[in-house]
Each structure stands twice: as C-alpha cells, then as structure tokens.
Design a protein around this motif. Structure first.
Motif, PDB file in Angstrom:
ATOM      1  N   GLY A 175      14.373   5.083   2.683  1.00 59.90           N
ATOM      2  CA  GLY A 175      15.012   3.881   3.214  1.00 59.90           C
ATOM      3  C   GLY A 175      14.548   2.708   2.386  1.00 59.90           C
ATOM      4  O   GLY A 175      13.589   2.826   1.606  1.00 59.90           O
ATOM      5  N   SER A 188      13.676  -0.532   6.800  1.00 61.52           N
ATOM      6  CA  SER A 188      13.951   0.898   7.003  1.00 61.52           C
ATOM      7  C   SER A 188      13.053   1.758   6.127  1.00 61.52           C
ATOM      8  O   SER A 188      12.729   2.892   6.478  1.00 61.52           O
ATOM      9  N   SER A 248      19.292   3.724   7.243  1.00 62.83           N
ATOM     10  CA  SER A 248      19.897   2.430   6.916  1.00 62.83           C
ATOM     11  C   SER A 248      20.572   1.902   8.161  1.00 62.83           C
ATOM     12  O   SER A 248      21.454   2.566   8.717  1.00 62.83           O
ATOM     13  N   THR A 272      23.609   0.490   2.660  1.00 67.67           N
ATOM     14  CA  THR A 272      22.584   0.037   1.719  1.00 67.67           C
ATOM     15  C   THR A 272      22.867   0.575   0.324  1.00 67.67           C
ATOM     16  O   THR A 272      22.863   1.795   0.092  1.00 67.67           O
ATOM     17  N   LEU A 308      20.708   3.208  -1.692  1.00 62.62           N
ATOM     18  CA  LEU A 308      20.705   4.626  -1.321  1.00 62.62           C
ATOM     19  C   LEU A 308      21.773   5.414  -2.063  1.00 62.62           C
ATOM     20  O   LEU A 308      21.830   6.644  -1.959  1.00 62.62           O
ATOM     21  N   SER A 357      21.580   5.722  11.314  1.00 64.00           N
ATOM     22  CA  SER A 357      22.225   4.429  11.150  1.00 64.00           C
ATOM     23  C   SER A 357      22.813   3.983  12.481  1.00 64.00           C
ATOM     24  O   SER A 357      23.016   4.786  13.393  1.00 64.00           O
TER      25      SER A 357
END
Length: 343
Positions: free
Chosen positions: A74, A78, A122, A127, A130, A148
């Motif tokens: 993350g 995160s 996330s 994001t 990622l 999420s």
C-alpha cells in the motif's frame, strides 16, 4: 555588519500559540473531539463486523493455501497499515512481507514470487503507484486480494478476492484525513491473521517459536529453560537428620528442601514455614517427620507464566519440578521468573 533576520514562519492559518493548559473550554472541546472520533471509528468496526465482505473466507483459505508468502502493499497511510498487517501475519504463522509499491517499480517486483499471494490496500482503489504491481500480478497470474472502500475501483476489478470496507465517514472533521478508513483496514487485517491462526491450530507453543525475545518470549518460555537442576537441587532423603537438612537449605539458597523417598520419587518438601512450625525439638527429628507430603509441583514442559500463576495462587516462593513419574528434576524460584522478565 548587521546580522540577517530569519524569514518569518509561513502563515498556515493554524493557532500556534503555546498551550497554557488552563483553558477549561479548550479541554471540553478536546474531550468532545476525542469521543466523537472514537465513536465514529467504533461504529465503522461494528458495521464491518456485521457485514463482513463476502470474499473474506475465500481470502483466508487462499492465503493459507499459498505455497509462498503473503505480499502486502500500500502507499501512504495504507502503506503503514500494510506494514502492520504483514508483521502480524508473519508473527502468527503466516509467512508475509511488505513491499513498497514505489520500490517495486524499481526492481522490488522481483520479491514477488509465482507461489505468493498479493494483498493490496487502497482506500480509493485508484492509487496510481499500485499500477505496476497490478500489472505484474496479471502478467504472471499471481492471486490478488484487494482491500478498498470502492467495490467498482480499478483495484477491486483486478482482485480475485474483494474485501470491501464499509462506506462510513472519516473521523476527520473535513472528511479528508485517513482515520476511520485506516482503522477499518487495520482491523480487517487483524481479522485475517486471527482467522488464519485458528484455521492452522496456532498454539501458545507455536507463538513462542516466533517470539523468543522480550517479555512475550519470557512468558512463553518453559519451566525447564529456567529451572535449576543437578547439584543445585536441594534434595535430601526422608531419613536425613534435620541438622543436615538445614545445611542443605542454607547452602542451596532456595528456602526449601525436596524430600526424596526410597523409590526416588518426591515424598514431600520442607520450607521455612515448616521449620518455624516445628521449632520444638527440631534438630532431634528427621526430614520425613517435618515435611508436608502434598506439595505443589510443576512439570518441565509447563509455561513459565503458568508456573508464576501457581506461585501466586499458593503463596510460595519456589516449586519443585518433577518428571511424569514424580521424580524431582529441578527447582524453580520466583527470582528466576523475575530475572527472565516473566513478571
């Protein structure tokens, strides 16, 4: 030459005046904010508990079935949550590793193996950092678990198991700082770890294997690791004159003597209290006459913390350690537990 004056601090719009600590109105507002924050986050955890993601059980089985490690990743807040989840999994029997998404884009993707399972976190599910890990998982068919708040996000669309967080408000008054969302993600990670522990039959003994140091390690140590055996054991025969028993108790320094029967088994113990109760004619008697014959004993394999509980419950300072046949093999003193950090 005139010294240059430092530039004034930028105006952030925040109150930076020192706190005098005597403003009752401010204290009331502080406590109100704290209670509101905790209430909002508690309500989020209740919502998560009442409506666990449909894929939760599947995710647990998938992590357990993985032949490699659980790779948790993350970014930002995160990322901090991911680090903690990876650490909790690793310390409770599930091989796990945190991989930083930015570093993954610069070579650390090689840390993710074909036998691993990836957990990506996330809040938005969008994001950008990622992206390379997502693409890597798709390319090499590495199983992916997504955590999420948005079930329609890019992350959740790519995930095989979707752990959707409840749409509860952030505790931040502006609704911007990750607060409730990170608490929920962290708790969900704990739930995964605990479910895996129970599924694996993880025991206190297994826990001790992963936590040999510190207070946890000390409490999970076994009696045999801390006890005194061999010549340190204050052992006397049932026919030993009390004058010799006193010498043995004094030289060994535990305030207790183990009285051994003719069959080699523990026949009783003599403590300082027993000496005081039999002061009259003490030196004219023998160990078997003074000993009390139903002492509390412990096996070598008992956890140190359990032995500490026995010492406390029976208000004694030392315990004789016996094997399954009742033969004394050592002695454990409360000072041994103190030195080891069990207390």
């Amino acid at each position: 030459m005139t010294a240059a004056r430092p530039d004034p601090a930028p105006d952030t719009g925040l109150d930076t005046a020192p706190d005098t600590g005597d403003d009752t109105g401010d204290d009331i507002a502080i406590l109100k904010a704290a209670r509101r924050t905790l209430r909002i986050e508690a309500e989020a955890l209740t919502a998560l508990s009442d409506d666990l993601p449909a894929d939760f059980a599947g995710a647990v089985h998938a992590i357990r079935a993985a032949r490699g490690r659980a790779i948790v990743a993350g970014i930002g807040k995160s990322g901090h949550v991911a680090r903690k989840i990876a650490a909790t999994l690793a310390s409770t029997g599930t091989p796990a590793l945190f991989v930083h998404p930015t570093e993954a884009s610069h070579g650390d993707l090689g840390m993710i193996g074909a036998d691993d399972i990836v957990v990506l976190i996330s809040n938005s599910g969008e994001t950008a950092e990622l992206g390379d890990i997502l693409a890597y998982c798709r390319r090499f068919d590495i199983p992916l678990i997504g955590i999420s708040r948005d079930p329609r996000s890019t992350l959740m669309a790519a995930a095989r198991w979707r752990l959707t967080l409840p749409p509860t408000p952030e505790a931040c008054p502006m609704g911007m700082a990750p607060t409730t969302s990170t608490t929920a993600a962290l708790a969900l990670g704990d739930a995964l770890a605990v479910a895996l522990m129970e599924l694996r039959g993880f025991t206190r003994e297994t826990y001790a294997t992963f936590h040999p140091g510190g207070k946890l390690g000390a409490q999970l140590a076994r009696v045999e690791k801390l006890m005194h055996g061999g010549d340190r054991l204050p052992a006397v025969g049932a026919d030993t004159p009390m004058a010799e028993v006193l010498l043995t108790m004094t030289s060994k320094g535990f305030g207790i003597a183990a009285v051994i029967g003719a069959d080699g088994r523990l026949a009783g113990v003599i403590t300082d209290g027993d000496l005081r109760r039999h002061m009259a004619g003490l030196l004219d008697r023998r160990a078997g006459e003074i000993a009390h014959h139903d002492p509390v004993t412990v096996p070598p394999a008992m956890l140190a913390v359990e032995a500490l509980s026995l010492l406390h419950d029976h208000r004694v300072s030392a315990l004789i350690v016996t094997d399954p046949e009742g033969r004394p093999v050592g002695i454990l003193h409360v000072h041994d537990l103190l030195r080891a950090g069990v207390v």
